[in-house]
Design a protein around this motif. Structure first.
Motif, short mmCIF file in Angstrom:
data_model
loop_
_atom_site.label_atom_id
_atom_site.label_comp_id
_atom_site.label_asym_id
_atom_site.label_seq_id
_atom_site.Cartn_x
_atom_site.Cartn_y
_atom_site.Cartn_z
N GLU A 15 15.97 39.28 61.82
CA GLU A 15 16.34 39.26 63.27
C GLU A 15 16.40 37.66 63.74
OE1 GLU A 15 14.58 43.16 62.28
OE2 GLU A 15 14.02 41.12 61.87
N PHE A 16 15.91 36.89 63.22
CA PHE A 16 15.86 35.62 63.53
C PHE A 16 16.78 34.98 62.68
CE2 PHE A 16 12.52 37.26 65.80
CZ PHE A 16 12.66 37.53 67.11
N TYR A 17 16.90 34.54 61.61
CA TYR A 17 17.17 34.23 60.19
C TYR A 17 18.70 34.33 59.63
CZ TYR A 17 13.80 30.83 61.06
OH TYR A 17 13.09 30.33 61.60
N ARG A 18 19.57 35.35 60.31
CA ARG A 18 20.40 36.87 59.55
C ARG A 18 21.42 35.59 58.86
NH1 ARG A 18 20.06 40.09 64.33
NH2 ARG A 18 18.43 42.51 63.45
N ASP A 19 21.66 35.17 60.22
CA ASP A 19 22.92 34.05 59.30
C ASP A 19 22.29 33.27 58.13
OD1 ASP A 19 25.40 35.17 61.43
OD2 ASP A 19 24.61 33.23 62.49
N ASP A 20 21.20 32.57 58.11
CA ASP A 20 21.17 31.99 57.22
C ASP A 20 20.51 32.52 55.43
OD1 ASP A 20 21.02 29.22 58.04
OD2 ASP A 20 19.13 29.43 59.12
N ILE A 21 20.30 33.96 55.75
CA ILE A 21 20.10 34.86 55.08
C ILE A 21 21.22 35.46 54.42
CG2 ILE A 21 18.65 37.42 54.80
CD1 ILE A 21 16.96 36.84 57.12
N ARG A 22 22.46 35.78 55.32
CA ARG A 22 23.16 36.05 54.21
C ARG A 22 23.97 35.02 53.37
NH1 ARG A 22 25.07 37.45 59.98
NH2 ARG A 22 25.40 40.00 59.89
N ALA A 23 23.51 33.89 54.27
CA ALA A 23 23.78 32.87 52.65
C ALA A 23 23.19 32.84 51.71
CB ALA A 23 24.61 31.59 53.35
N ALA A 24 21.94 32.72 51.90
CA ALA A 24 20.78 31.91 50.86
C ALA A 24 20.76 32.58 49.41
CB ALA A 24 19.63 32.63 51.60
N ARG A 25 20.47 32.42 48.54
CA ARG A 25 19.80 33.28 46.99
C ARG A 25 18.62 33.24 46.84
NH1 ARG A 25 18.44 31.66 42.40
NH2 ARG A 25 16.94 30.15 43.17
N LEU A 26 17.83 32.75 47.81
CA LEU A 26 16.46 32.49 48.04
C LEU A 26 16.47 32.74 49.32
CD1 LEU A 26 13.78 33.14 46.47
CD2 LEU A 26 14.04 29.61 46.36
N VAL A 27 15.99 34.01 49.54
CA VAL A 27 15.14 33.95 50.74
C VAL A 27 12.89 34.76 50.28
CG1 VAL A 27 15.01 35.95 52.80
CG2 VAL A 27 16.86 35.01 51.74
N ALA A 28 12.49 33.54 51.53
CA ALA A 28 11.15 33.95 51.06
C ALA A 28 10.43 34.29 52.13
CB ALA A 28 10.14 32.52 51.33
N GLY A 29 10.09 35.96 52.16
CA GLY A 29 9.68 36.78 53.40
C GLY A 29 9.02 36.63 53.42
N THR A 30 8.30 36.76 54.83
CA THR A 30 7.59 36.87 55.75
C THR A 30 6.01 37.09 55.11
OG1 THR A 30 7.04 38.45 57.53
CG2 THR A 30 8.68 36.20 57.95
N GLY A 31 4.65 36.75 55.73
CA GLY A 31 3.66 37.12 56.04
C GLY A 31 3.86 38.62 56.76
N CYS A 32 3.12 39.73 56.70
CA CYS A 32 2.83 40.76 57.94
C CYS A 32 2.29 40.45 58.73
CB CYS A 32 2.40 41.92 56.88
SG CYS A 32 0.63 41.86 56.29
N ASN A 33 1.22 39.60 58.88
CA ASN A 33 0.76 39.40 60.33
C ASN A 33 1.47 38.33 60.95
OD1 ASN A 33 -1.59 41.07 59.40
ND2 ASN A 33 -2.84 38.92 58.66
N ALA A 34 1.79 37.14 60.10
CA ALA A 34 2.92 36.68 60.63
C ALA A 34 3.99 37.15 61.28
CB ALA A 34 3.31 35.59 59.57
N ALA A 35 4.69 38.25 60.78
CA ALA A 35 5.41 38.70 60.74
C ALA A 35 5.39 39.82 62.60
CB ALA A 35 6.68 40.22 60.19
N ALA A 36 3.80 40.58 62.74
CA ALA A 36 3.83 41.38 63.77
C ALA A 36 3.56 39.92 65.18
CB ALA A 36 2.66 41.69 63.69
#
Length: 342
Positions: free
Chosen positions: A132-153
């Motif tokens: 929800e906060f990095y959409r534009d960067d994610i669209r153009a990315a080759r490698l995306v690092a998923g967040t920690g589940c606790n960190a997301a909450a």
């Protein structure tokens, strides 16, 4: 068009959750599954609840032909992903579910994970995967690092409030409860039924939990100055779910209005009416987050309470949401399944 997908580490909980979600995804087709300890076995023998699906057998990563793969999900343990991803084709799109690429600063990674990063050139390339906060960067990315589940909450509770200056940055407490699946599928004595059930305990108490590195990184960047929250996670005898109670200093009505405005157009983030508190049972097995704001009896203080499923919105669902963007698909595709209740 259906995109060809590989899942590395498919014999773990997040791998199985990826399979469950992608099984009904109209734009993705699973063509390879890896699970080194389970290599050679059919997926149904590892996860019988998936026996109705026509899936490839588990193999070792080195046996996969990536030439026909559009995107790989890497659901491997921390410190394993960096070595594996470093050896993958350089043009292969990857969503990593481990902690290996979440922290941008190599020194921060070494501090929180106890050893130097094994692929710093990839760490520079990786995009932080809080969709929800990095959409534009994610669209153009080759490698995306998923967040920690606790960190997301914690971030769903706080990012809009920090950006808007709606809370005291030096008075934030995150009290979080997490289901046991967040600890992974490997056998551990403290996670045996007799050791865990009928009990409830804090872990990584003080300043030792690694998700603090994500909070420090993200909140400080938003505020433009160092922000250090107090964070205590607790392990509860439940399979799935995270409930984060975040104590903040600020006007409860302003806090609620800020969150409601920030998330009004978000398909997966739902702010409840003022005074209502969410429950993990209402988001179980889904990619939704429920967020509540409750005023404290002391004026000028409030609780922001967030409920997510740690395996879905906290990990595999978030990963598919990111992959949708990377592949040019509708962000919600394959993810609008209602929560499982009761």
């Amino acid at each position: 068009m259906s995109h060809k997908i590989a899942i590395l580490g498919a014999s773990g909980y997040t791998g199985a959750e990826l399979v469950r979600i992608i099984a009904t995804h109209p734009g993705m087709d699973i063509v390879a599954l890896s699970g080194d300890r389970k290599a050679g076995q059919p997926m149904e023998s590892v996860f019988p609840h998936l026996r109705h699906l026509d899936l490839p057998d588990l193999v070792r990563i080195e046996e996969i032909d990536f030439s026909g793969v559009d995107l790989a999900f890497c659901a491997l343990p921390h410190a394993t992903s960096q070595a594996v991803i470093k050896g993958l084709p350089g043009d292969l799109r990857v969503v990593d579910l481990s902690a290996d690429f979440r922290l941008r600063d190599p020194a921060a990674y070494e501090r929180w994970y106890g050893k130097p990063h094994g692929a710093p050139e990839l760490q520079e390339e990786a995009v932080y995967g809080l969709t929800e906060f990095y959409r534009d960067d994610i669209r153009a990315a080759r490698l995306v690092a998923g967040t920690g589940c606790n960190a997301a909450a914690g971030q769903f509770a706080l990012r809009p409030l920090i950006s808007a200056g709606a809370v005291d940055l030096d008075d934030i407490i995150i009290d979080l409860k997490a289901g046991v699946s967040g600890a992974g599928r490997a056998l551990k004595e403290n996670l045996l039924h007799a050791e865990l059930s009928e009990g409830f305990h804090a872990y990584a108490v003080g300043s030792t939990h690694r998700h603090l590195g994500e909070f420090d990184q993200e909140f400080s960047a938003l505020a433009g100055r160092p922000v250090q929250v107090q964070f205590t996670p607790h392990l509860i005898p439940a399979n799935r779910g995270i409930l984060a109670t975040v104590w903040v200093k600020g006007d409860p009505q302003v806090i609620h209005a800020t969150l409601a405005g920030a998330y009004a157009a978000e398909p997966f983030l739902h702010v409840l009416p003022m005074g209502q508190a969410p429950s993990t049972r209402h988001v179980r097995g889904s990619n939704f987050a429920h967020i509540g704001v409750v005023g404290d009896r002391r004026p000028g203080r409030a609780m922001v309470i967030v409920a997510i499923d740690n395996l879905t919105k906290g990990s595999s669902g978030q990963a598919v949401q990111n992959a949708n963007l990377m592949l040019g698909l509708k962000e919600t595709e394959g993810l609008m399944l209602a929560p499982c209740f009761p």
